[in-house]
Design a protein around this motif. Sequence first.
Motif, short mmCIF file in Angstrom:
data_model
loop_
_atom_site.label_atom_id
_atom_site.label_comp_id
_atom_site.label_asym_id
_atom_site.label_seq_id
_atom_site.Cartn_x
_atom_site.Cartn_y
_atom_site.Cartn_z
N LEU A 198 -10.67 -26.69 15.71
CA LEU A 198 -10.85 -26.40 17.35
C LEU A 198 -9.11 -25.49 17.21
CD1 LEU A 198 -11.11 -26.58 20.49
CD2 LEU A 198 -9.39 -28.24 20.96
N GLU A 199 -8.42 -26.07 16.83
CA GLU A 199 -7.33 -24.77 16.50
C GLU A 199 -7.45 -23.45 15.84
OE1 GLU A 199 -4.47 -27.57 14.68
OE2 GLU A 199 -4.18 -29.00 16.67
N GLU A 200 -7.87 -23.86 14.74
CA GLU A 200 -8.55 -22.72 13.82
C GLU A 200 -10.00 -21.51 14.94
OE1 GLU A 200 -11.85 -21.96 10.26
OE2 GLU A 200 -10.83 -23.83 10.39
N TYR A 201 -10.58 -22.78 15.58
CA TYR A 201 -11.25 -21.23 16.27
C TYR A 201 -10.08 -20.96 16.94
CZ TYR A 201 -16.31 -21.85 14.89
OH TYR A 201 -17.34 -22.70 14.27
N TYR A 202 -9.07 -20.99 17.84
CA TYR A 202 -8.45 -20.81 19.27
C TYR A 202 -7.52 -20.03 18.19
CZ TYR A 202 -4.87 -20.39 22.52
OH TYR A 202 -3.76 -20.19 23.96
N TYR A 203 -6.67 -19.85 17.19
CA TYR A 203 -5.82 -19.02 16.73
C TYR A 203 -6.92 -17.65 15.65
CZ TYR A 203 -2.07 -22.70 17.75
OH TYR A 203 -1.41 -23.65 17.99
N SER A 204 -8.45 -17.70 15.65
CA SER A 204 -8.76 -17.22 14.90
C SER A 204 -9.12 -15.69 16.24
CB SER A 204 -9.80 -16.67 14.63
OG SER A 204 -10.77 -18.18 15.76
#
Length: 192
Positions: free
Chosen positions: A112-118
């Motif tokens: 989730l964090e990866e998707y959000y920060y991308s």
Amino acid sequence: CLRQLIDTLAYSEKGVYGELAKELLERTISLQGDSPDPKVLGHAFWCAIRCFSNQKDPANANIIFDQMLSLSTENEQSIHITGAPFKTLINSYAMHGSEGAGEKAEVVLSKLEEYYYSGLYPEARPSVDMYNDIILVWTKDPCEGSGRRAQEIFTRMQEMHDEGIPNMKPNGFSYMALAVAHALCPDEGREE
């Protein structure tokens, strides 16, 4: 019509409906063809994940979740991804988790964090509830390191709030869940 049926199944706790939701999801994917409607696919995946979660089956919910992420990676943004599937799967581990549920829930949070920060999926944003659920998972999986892991999740939540990310301020449940995690593993993870 398929979307409404999958939506209805998502709220059922009957065991047979998970497989039916999975079949309807596959049918929805095939009917979308070369120009899929990202919102329809995103909602269909979320409903299938929710259906398995309601059946107390986080393992199958995780399979559908991984399929969603794989398809979204293959066909960038062909699926409208929000935080809902992430939260549903994390909550499933919190409510019905098994051995290793804490680590599995943290993998979901990291994605989730990866998707959000991308920046590709701005609606896939973290919330305090997701972090609280992971702290709760660690209270139900009291093993070596669970107090420390709960503390790390709490600290990440505080740091995100300090960075100005909306909906990340620890609340009363955050502190209570952290206290329970430390009570179950009293010799580790505490900041002195």
